[in-house]
Design a protein around this motif. Structure first.
Motif, PDB file in Angstrom:
ATOM      1  N   GLY A   1       0.797  -1.091  -0.129  1.00  0.00           N
ATOM      2  CA  GLY A   1      -0.121   0.048   0.010  1.00  0.00           C
ATOM      3  C   GLY A   1       0.810   1.332   0.019  1.00  0.00           C
ATOM      4  O   GLY A   1       2.121   1.068   0.069  1.00  0.00           O
ATOM      5  N   PRO A   2       0.103   2.437  -0.256  1.00  0.00           N
ATOM      6  CA  PRO A   2      -1.323   2.649  -0.124  1.00  0.00           C
ATOM      7  C   PRO A   2      -1.502   2.283  -1.617  1.00  0.00           C
ATOM      8  O   PRO A   2      -0.936   2.649  -2.752  1.00  0.00           O
ATOM      9  N   ARG A   3      -2.888   1.722  -1.746  1.00  0.00           N
ATOM     10  CA  ARG A   3      -3.304   1.485  -2.904  1.00  0.00           C
ATOM     11  C   ARG A   3      -4.797   1.422  -2.957  1.00  0.00           C
ATOM     12  O   ARG A   3      -5.558   1.172  -1.996  1.00  0.00           O
ATOM     13  N   THR A   4      -5.491   1.492  -4.103  1.00  0.00           N
ATOM     14  CA  THR A   4      -7.087   1.338  -4.191  1.00  0.00           C
ATOM     15  C   THR A   4      -7.223  -0.084  -4.832  1.00  0.00           C
ATOM     16  O   THR A   4      -6.758  -0.318  -5.722  1.00  0.00           O
ATOM     17  N   ARG A   5      -7.843  -0.946  -3.687  1.00  0.00           N
ATOM     18  CA  ARG A   5      -8.074  -2.296  -3.998  1.00  0.00           C
ATOM     19  C   ARG A   5      -9.727  -2.794  -4.185  1.00  0.00           C
ATOM     20  O   ARG A   5     -10.530  -2.005  -3.465  1.00  0.00           O
ATOM     21  N   ARG A   6      -9.997  -3.543  -5.213  1.00  0.00           N
ATOM     22  CA  ARG A   6     -11.170  -4.032  -5.282  1.00  0.00           C
ATOM     23  C   ARG A   6     -11.439  -5.412  -4.571  1.00  0.00           C
ATOM     24  O   ARG A   6     -10.241  -6.245  -4.695  1.00  0.00           O
ATOM     25  N   VAL A   7     -12.327  -5.867  -4.162  1.00  0.00           N
ATOM     26  CA  VAL A   7     -12.697  -7.306  -3.628  1.00  0.00           C
ATOM     27  C   VAL A   7     -14.018  -7.553  -4.037  1.00  0.00           C
ATOM     28  O   VAL A   7     -14.994  -6.991  -4.118  1.00  0.00           O
ATOM     29  N   PHE A   8     -13.906  -8.972  -4.689  1.00  0.00           N
ATOM     30  CA  PHE A   8     -15.170  -9.242  -5.365  1.00  0.00           C
ATOM     31  C   PHE A   8     -15.772 -10.361  -4.342  1.00  0.00           C
ATOM     32  O   PHE A   8     -14.989 -11.063  -3.500  1.00  0.00           O
ATOM     33  N   VAL A   9     -17.091 -10.316  -4.223  1.00  0.00           N
ATOM     34  CA  VAL A   9     -18.000 -11.094  -3.239  1.00  0.00           C
ATOM     35  C   VAL A   9     -19.208 -11.930  -3.939  1.00  0.00           C
ATOM     36  O   VAL A   9     -19.899 -11.114  -4.859  1.00  0.00           O
ATOM     37  N   LYS A  10     -19.138 -13.079  -3.826  1.00  0.00           N
ATOM     38  CA  LYS A  10     -20.029 -14.058  -4.526  1.00  0.00           C
ATOM     39  C   LYS A  10     -20.960 -14.867  -3.417  1.00  0.00           C
ATOM     40  O   LYS A  10     -20.129 -15.365  -2.622  1.00  0.00           O
ATOM     41  N   VAL A  11     -21.981 -15.022  -3.339  1.00  0.00           N
ATOM     42  CA  VAL A  11     -22.794 -16.032  -2.639  1.00  0.00           C
ATOM     43  C   VAL A  11     -23.452 -17.188  -3.305  1.00  0.00           C
ATOM     44  O   VAL A  11     -24.216 -16.540  -4.551  1.00  0.00           O
ATOM     45  N   ILE A  12     -23.079 -18.378  -3.263  1.00  0.00           N
ATOM     46  CA  ILE A  12     -23.597 -19.416  -3.936  1.00  0.00           C
ATOM     47  C   ILE A  12     -24.539 -20.197  -3.197  1.00  0.00           C
ATOM     48  O   ILE A  12     -24.109 -20.704  -1.840  1.00  0.00           O
ATOM     49  N   ALA A  13     -26.011 -20.401  -3.522  1.00  0.00           N
ATOM     50  CA  ALA A  13     -26.909 -21.120  -2.913  1.00  0.00           C
ATOM     51  C   ALA A  13     -26.386 -22.733  -2.910  1.00  0.00           C
ATOM     52  O   ALA A  13     -25.795 -23.283  -3.846  1.00  0.00           O
ATOM     53  N   GLU A  14     -26.651 -23.371  -1.926  1.00  0.00           N
ATOM     54  CA  GLU A  14     -26.615 -24.978  -1.872  1.00  0.00           C
ATOM     55  C   GLU A  14     -27.732 -25.739  -2.547  1.00  0.00           C
ATOM     56  O   GLU A  14     -28.995 -24.936  -2.334  1.00  0.00           O
TER      57      GLU A  14
END
Lengths: 131, 131, 131
Positions: free
Chosen positions: C118-131
């Motif tokens: 850092g310092p940096r601009t970061r992205r984080v991806f989030v996914k929800v998978i149903a069972e």
């Protein structure tokens, strides 16, 4: 259902699987979900890291050898305990998002088999799960 | 839906979960998918490594203690910062493919709880996701 | 379908994503399944570790710098090979169970972006998978 890639490794280091995994994801026709890339071996691992400068791979080999060096107190008589230790740090699988029938990798990311005990014939399992 | 395993650890080291996880996968009747094995603790982890020679486990304990030793500059007053560091390297979960209602492990692979701060009573969560 | 978090990091260290990920899981209306938190970068990672005492984060920064120090034999001319090595140990993603439309974390667990460059601009991806 899963796919199997076969990779003949030579010396220890990074083997880029990205193109072959992308082909599997495209052929799966799965629009959105996750892709899991899995190594069924215990002296090589799967990781995601930089795809641009081969010097990164050179440096990571040094880094992991320094973090997990051979040691005179090791007992395992195959002599590859250091490789096993590195695998548990690197991990035996990677999970990547699938969107629009493609891997959703960052611009600098590639998926690698990391060989710590080559040369060997390695298999990598690939599965795509729809959401 | 998920299952909970309870493991009473003694000293630090590797606790083989493979048989119990296989039983959960078989009872799920899920033909094909993935199984996720998850630790809700922060001083033990989950890894996949060699199942044949117990000396590998002996050597990995040494390897991780050398890579992440106790340090006089650590501040955390529970005195287990080294264990927390090891957990982030080993990981808190493993993902394994499910095929024919069974774990698709390599011939030398087992799924382990790795205790870095025992003895403790540990729980491990297991979930099977159909594809 | 996935969500993107944006995190402006400053110095290297741990950035707690738990609250934002919980919000995404709640809004997904998915009762039971898994949530994958993914970093598309190669000099920061995702890990699960202790949420109670900030000294743990202080100590882990030291631990990873000692395990993967800068080295004069590194060739990568951006000078962040140590960060790349740490990312492959920490991992680029974490998988957490979803139950009752919430993350099933242990009482002491939080999900962190770990900044190594850092310092940096970061992205984080989030996914929800149903069972």
């Amino acid at each position: 259902m899963y796919h199997t890639l076969t990779i003949q490794t030579q010396k220890d280091g990074f083997y880029d699987l990205t193109g072959k995994v992308r082909d599997i994801v495209a052929s799966s026709k799965i629009e959105s979900g996750i892709c899991v890339i899995y190594s069924p071996h215990t002296s090589c691992g799967i990781t995601i890291n930089e795809n641009a400068d081969p010097d990164v791979q050179h440096d990571l080999k040094i880094a992991y050898t320094q973090a997990f060096p051979e040691d005179s107190s090791y007992r395992h008589n195959e002599g590859n305990s250091s490789a096993h230790a590195k695998v548990s740090a690197i991990g035996s699988s990677a999970t990547v998002f699938v969107e629009k029938c493609d891997l959703l990798l960052g611009i600098w990311q590639a998926v690698y088999l990391v060989e710590f005990d080559g040369p060997r014939t390695r298999r990598v399992f690939v599965k795509v799960i729809a959401e």
